[in-house]
Design a protein around this motif. Sequence first.
Motif, PDB file in Angstrom:
ATOM      1  N   THR A   2      -7.283  -4.397  -6.606  1.00 29.45           N
ATOM      2  CA  THR A   2      -6.039  -4.754  -5.940  1.00 29.45           C
ATOM      3  C   THR A   2      -5.036  -5.386  -6.921  1.00 29.45           C
TER       4      THR A   2
ATOM      5  N   PHE B 185       0.812  -1.217   0.000  1.00 25.05           N
ATOM      6  CA  PHE B 185       0.000   0.000   0.000  1.00 25.05           C
ATOM      7  C   PHE B 185       0.845   1.266   0.000  1.00 25.05           C
TER       8      PHE B 185
ATOM      9  N   PHE C  35      -2.002  -9.195   0.520  1.00 25.34           N
ATOM     10  CA  PHE C  35      -1.473  -8.166   1.436  1.00 25.34           C
ATOM     11  C   PHE C  35      -0.681  -8.820   2.553  1.00 25.34           C
TER      12      PHE C  35
ATOM     13  N   SER D  16      -2.954  -2.709   5.741  1.00 28.43           N
ATOM     14  CA  SER D  16      -3.399  -1.858   4.633  1.00 28.43           C
ATOM     15  C   SER D  16      -3.622  -0.421   5.109  1.00 28.43           C
TER      16      SER D  16
END
Lengths: 411, 154
Positions: free
Chosen positions: A359, A70, A203, A299
Amino acid sequence: MISKKVFGVALGILTAIGGFVDIGDLVTNAVVGSRFGMSLAWVVVVGVIGICLFAEMSGRVAAASGRATFDIIRERLGARAAVVNLIASFLLTVMTLIAEVGGIALALHLATGAGPMMWFPVAAFAVWLVIWRVKFSIMENVAGLLGLALIVFGVALFLLGPDWNELKSQALQHFKNPSETPLTYWYYAVALFGAAMTPYEVFFFSSGAIEEKWTVKDLGQARANVLLGFPLGGVLSLAIAACAATVLLPRSIDVSSLSQVVLPVAVGGGQLALAIVIVGVFAATFGAALETALSAGYSLAQFLGWSWGKYRRPAHAARFHLTLIVCLVVAVAVLATGVDPILVTEYSVVFSAVALPLTYLPILIIANDPQYVGEHVNGRVMNGVSLVYLVIITAAALAAIPLMVLTGAGA
Amino acid sequence: MSGHRTRAAVRRTTAWLIGAAVLLTGSSCSSPQKDIAMSAGTGTSAVQTVRLTLTALDNEDLTSTAAEVTVTDALSELSKAQSQLGAVAPTTPRDADRLAQVGAALDQAMAAVKNAQLALDGFSGAPSRREASKAVAAALHELQAVEKKAGSPR
């Protein structure tokens, strides 16, 4: 030295297999197996290849740049594009966390008979405690290795003695269940795809690379984990669907509870297999709850530039840890309303498909930017396959909501 | 000027999205026949689950705790099927007839599954598991018969 490296690779692969399956995979594969037999097995294959691509790219970006996903997305795409990505990913991750905490409670309910309502806060507290106290590598390895107990689905399948030719023909031909429509077939295809390609896994994988201080030297091991561990995890998913197709489909049992998901294992393997599968479901959901809680924190903290990570003392990453606690409290609060965790799971996998392009695309862009990954940019073949997947992901995302409405969420 | 254009674009997009949502929702509207068939299907699935659970328990493949949880889950599914059926407004005498048949079969199934739950609890005066299994089998037979008449739910 070599044996230590081999051990590390083996451990990583086993952890990836055990950690691949979460409540979304468990429920969706069982639902699909009980309604469509093995006719959607191809979606698991497509989804596994997709998550391998996705995880390999994000792991490579993290290892080559030394920066989290991120953090780079915000810098590379600008705050406005990144905030859309953040909102979608964060909300979806929290929704998945709710489903996972619910899954832990349902596994404990099945083991003890005590109502799931009392297990929701216990499960959330245990997740927080493990994140707070246990080292990242231990946490990841123990949950992943215990998750291997789900191999019992494969063992049970052999013990059930299914008609292998029938399963094979369901998988290879377009199986037609007279009580299903093409719309429900495609709705569950999208749901299964979303279950295999949940964004939080990526992630967690890329932030974990920073937590464990990966460098480009570790790329080989990371690839082995992804390219061997995830496909073998996909085999587990197929075993879950095959058990449901063998035991539940002929009896017209539609899966709507966790007790139905594990019933074929008990029928095939008896009480010992049942005990093992409950341990596996507990480990898989607990491991995924750890990953989703951490992913929510990762995130938000990475986007807002907060100090983050388990490798830092909690006092030095206070806002990151506070985010985890708030997300867990929200999960318990939502579950306490009496919402069915299985229903939350079914919606979360579909919304996972909706959010995927948001994403996937940024990772694909960054994996092609030498400014971040240097010489480790995508090759031609990788880009070719990635673009094909971008089309598939976009099609699934666009079709998900209309299919959900048209089929009444697959009813 | 640019702000005005943006607002107009947002309005157009919102109107389009609302229109699409209405269209989709309209096209997915359920019919009484479909809802009746769906309730019968949900009921059959729940009773089949209970039957499989009792068989697995008899074969000592299942723990009594897991069996109790499974039967309780099935009861909750049956209850959902009854609520779903209760919300159906039949538009033809034929639908009304089917609704009554499925309703009666679901009531019988509910009684049989509650019986099975009592048998699993094992309190004094509770029916035996054998009796409960017989009642579940009879309820399943009845449900399958009315489900066949009600047609495919999807």
